[in-house]
Write an enzyme that holds these catalytic residues in place. Structure first.
Site, PDB file in Angstrom:
ATOM      1  N   LYS A 109      51.941   3.870-132.067  1.00 52.51           N
ATOM      2  CA  LYS A 109      51.622   2.608-132.081  1.00 52.51           C
ATOM      3  C   LYS A 109      51.586   2.188-130.497  1.00 52.51           C
ATOM      4  O   LYS A 109      52.179   2.758-129.897  1.00 52.51           O
ATOM      5  CB  LYS A 109      52.297   1.578-132.876  1.00 52.51           C
ATOM      6  CG  LYS A 109      52.085   1.862-134.482  1.00 52.51           C
ATOM      7  CD  LYS A 109      52.743   0.922-135.232  1.00 52.51           C
ATOM      8  CE  LYS A 109      51.962   0.835-136.755  1.00 52.51           C
ATOM      9  NZ  LYS A 109      52.594  -0.184-137.690  1.00 52.51           N
ATOM     10  N   ASP A 320      26.172  -3.552-143.443  1.00 50.48           N
ATOM     11  CA  ASP A 320      26.727  -4.489-144.511  1.00 50.48           C
ATOM     12  C   ASP A 320      26.546  -5.757-143.948  1.00 50.48           C
ATOM     13  O   ASP A 320      27.018  -5.992-142.818  1.00 50.48           O
ATOM     14  CB  ASP A 320      28.122  -3.731-144.929  1.00 50.48           C
ATOM     15  CG  ASP A 320      28.666  -4.928-145.997  1.00 50.48           C
ATOM     16  OD1 ASP A 320      28.008  -5.024-146.908  1.00 50.48           O
ATOM     17  OD2 ASP A 320      29.474  -5.506-145.742  1.00 50.48           O
ATOM     18  N   GLU A 374      21.501  -5.225-144.947  1.00 49.63           N
ATOM     19  CA  GLU A 374      21.537  -5.778-146.123  1.00 49.63           C
ATOM     20  C   GLU A 374      21.477  -7.145-145.790  1.00 49.63           C
ATOM     21  O   GLU A 374      22.455  -7.994-145.518  1.00 49.63           O
ATOM     22  CB  GLU A 374      22.988  -5.490-146.778  1.00 49.63           C
ATOM     23  CG  GLU A 374      23.255  -5.983-148.056  1.00 49.63           C
ATOM     24  CD  GLU A 374      24.707  -6.202-148.284  1.00 49.63           C
ATOM     25  OE1 GLU A 374      24.966  -5.979-149.584  1.00 49.63           O
ATOM     26  OE2 GLU A 374      25.435  -6.537-147.367  1.00 49.63           O
TER      27      GLU A 374
END
EC number: 2.4.1.18
Length: 647
Positions: A109, A320, A374
């Site tokens: 991280k 999308d 879309e």
């Protein structure tokens, strides 16, 4: 740049200035990003600079966190200690060259010290792999996938016949499936069924399995639930070897809200990647919204698109949530009843510009790529070239058609089917733009709704689908399932889409394991054995779908919308016929009566497809036809259709 979009659609003339603004903002943004002679492909190389870059004897790691005051690279390789401090570089970038090689597979991280003194841990924004830890939070993982590609991507020489698939639910077992098992078990099915393109959902890493992959946390990472990067590469390579193209269902319309897993509050500010305030929040989806007017965000998203093509060899994208991107109100509650709705203050010009840049970049990286939007709003020019004043997609989804069918099945009787309304829905297009037609996708099968076959058969599907049972409900369901798919396939677009399993009438709905269903996998799997069982009638629907798909392979009538030559609609008789290319389609939607049709042709047509054939679960062939002196006389039984080849 000329606005030839006006030649396609003269009704856009009053909005000529808006269309010119579209092109102006696109050109202005390109110049700002690239200068006078740069290219988008050269610009979109963030994945080659940020994240982990493997050098000869060390790793170079870079992260963009402009509001942080200090940064460290931490992980299990150094017991999460602060001995790998990053140095501040240009433009809010932090970097480090590690002392030696870090082990592949290490969890990592970025630890950031924020301006308010808070210390936070973040998954690197360009990480290629991430896994959930015991606290159900994401950890980055160092990876350097090695895969030897064996096959070139096939070119698309016919209409895209798309098989929409989700890796996780593609097994019949009560578990999550893997890339490797999908490659072994499902790819051969798709190839055998005749589809030429696969559209993969839920590939970009997402913390919540039940989000269907639409709440992305790590944009450069594949979903680790399904396997390793090399496994996905093998899947795509194997598909290419079968002659199948593979599209990624890409989610750039929003991002997951989780802090720590993804991009939200990455450097402690809301404005690093997203809009501030209400503009950065999607109230309906509870997600974060990108600031497409920010150069660093454009760099991140465009680099993401190039990454998926370059590293994983995807052949294009289905974008999308485009409607949500296009409008400040995300299209929620807006009725797009006239052209002024597309060119108002509600339109997000920066998002439109991003989509234009995205399409140009994709063509630069892979000129053979396919892009699909879309968009339920029918924004003019969505699937027209940028050079014409369009946004640059190849296709748009015909999203109104599945809504039409579900409304018909939920609210109306068979006698109430309006063929004129159906004809309008199936044939109306934006001028010059290509569509992908479909009767149902994953959207229509989500929990709370049902597949078309379930709307038709309901509980009878559990007890009367064996070949020995008699059921008027099942007879109707099978007959209408075939008619709905055939009329949609042949009319609704210049391409076609089917969701995994729906080709054989997969029952029930989709619901992922969650607290509300006792973490059940009952509805998060595909029951392939239903279609394979020779004692069940699902096999008839699969045989029908295979032969229907083969019509396009044989006659290639879909790609050219101008091939629709003539039509006959008799609404009161529920009779519909039309000629598409060299094929004549004739339908009788009437539930009770046979219908006759008399048409003139110079030569005798050849019957090539009959939905009433017994191999498709019908009772015939019962319908008949005759030809004499240039006249074709067709007698169609109720809920039957025939396809003829016009010589």
């Amino acid at each position: 740049m000329p606005l030839s979009i006006l030649d396609y659609d003269p009704y856009l003339e009053p909005f000529k200035e808006d269309l010119s603004l579209r092109l102006f903002e696109y050109a202005r943004t390109k110049k700002r990003l690239l200068g006078t002679d740069g290219t988008l492909s050269d610009f979109a190389n963030g994945y080659k600079y940020f994240g982990f870059q493997q050098e000869k004897n060390h790793w170079t790691f870079r992260e963009w966190a402009p509001a942080a005051t200090k940064a460290w690279l931490v992980g299990d390789f150094n017991n999460w200690e602060n001995n790998f401090e990053l140095r501040s570089a240009y433009g809010g970038t932090w970097e480090i060259s590690t002392p030696g090689m870090l082990p592949i597979g290490s969890k990592v991280k970025v630890k950031l010290l924020l301006k308010d003194g808070q210390t936070v841990y973040r998954v690197p924004s360009y990480i290629m792999y991430a896994v959930q830890n015991e606290r159900y939070e994401m950890d980055g993982v160092i990876t350097h996938p090695q895969y030897e590609w064996k096959h070139k991507a096939p070119s698309l020489t016919e209409a895209p016949l798309i098989y929409e698939a989700h890796i996780g639910i593609s097994t019949e077992d009560y578990r999550i499936n893997s890339y490797k098992e999908f490659t072994r078990d499902v790819l051969p099915r798709i190839k055998k069924d005749g589809y030429n393109t696969i559209q993969l959902m839920a590939i970009m890493e997402h913390p919540l399995y039940a989000s269907f992959g639409y709440q992305v946390s790590n944009f450069f990472a594949i979903s680790s639930r399904f396997g390793k990067p090399e496994d996905l590469m093998e899947l795509i390579d194997t598909a290419h070897g079968m002659g199948l193209r593979v599209l990624l269902d890409v989610v750039h319309s929003h991002a997951v809200k989780n802090v720590g897993d993804g991009l939200n509050l990455f450097d402690g500010t809301t404005s690093q990647y997203f809009h501030e305030g209400n503009r950065g929040e999607h109230s309906a989806w509870n997600t974060k919204l990108f600031n497409y007017g920010k150069d660093e965000v454009l760099h991140f998203l465009l680099s993401n698109l190039k990454f998926w093509i370059d590293v994983y060899k995807f052949d294009g994208f289905r974008f999308d949530g485009v409607t949500s991107m296009l409008y400040h109100d995300h299209g929620l509650g807006t009725a797009f009843t006239d052209y002024s709705k597309y060119f108002s203050l509600n339109t997000d010009v920066e998002a439109v510009t991003y989509l234009m840049l995205a399409n140009e970049l994709i063509r630069q990286v892979n000129p053979d790529a396919t892009t699909i939007a879309e968009d339920m709003s029918a924004m003019p020019g969505m699937a027209l070239p940028i050079s014409s004043g369009g946004i640059g997609f190849d296709y748009r989804l015909s999203m109104g058609i599945p809504d039409f069918w579900i409304k018909q099945l939920k609210e109306k009787s068979d006698d109430d089917l309006d063929l004129m309304a159906l004809w309008w829905e199936l044939t109306t297009r934006r001028p010059g733009e290509k569509n992908i037609g479909y009767a149902e996708s994953h959207d229509q099968a989500l929990v709370g709704d049902k597949t078309i076959m379930m709307w038709l058969a309901d509980s009878e599907i559990y007890w009367k689908m064996d070949t020995g049972s008699e059921s008027l409900i099942i007879d109707r369901a099978i007959a209408l399932h075939k008619l709905i798919r055939l009329v949609t396939f042949s009319l609704a677009g210049e391409g076609y889409l089917n969701f995994m399993g729906n080709e054989f009438g997969h029952p029930e709905w989709l619901d992922f394991p969650r607290e509300g269903n006792g973490d059940s996998y009952q509805h998060a799997r595909r029951q392939w054995s239903l279609a394979d069982n020779q004692d069940l009638r699902f096999k008839y629907l699969l045989a029908f779908d295979n032969d229907m798909i083969n019509l396009e392979h044989r006659f290639k009538f879909m790609e050219n919308s101008a091939s629709l030559k003539q039509q006959w609609v008799q609404n009161s008789d529920k009779l519909l016929a039309y000629q598409k290319g060299d094929l004549l389609f004739a339908f009788n939607f009437h539930p009770s009566y046979e219908q006759q049709l008399h048409l003139n042709f110079a030569e005798k047509p050849e019957l090539i497809f009959d939905t009433d054939d017994r191999k498709y679960g019908g009772f015939g062939p019962r319908s008949s036809f005759g030809w004499s002196k240039g006249k074709l006389n067709i007698i169609l039984e109720p809920r039957c259709a025939m396809v003829f080849r016009i010589k």
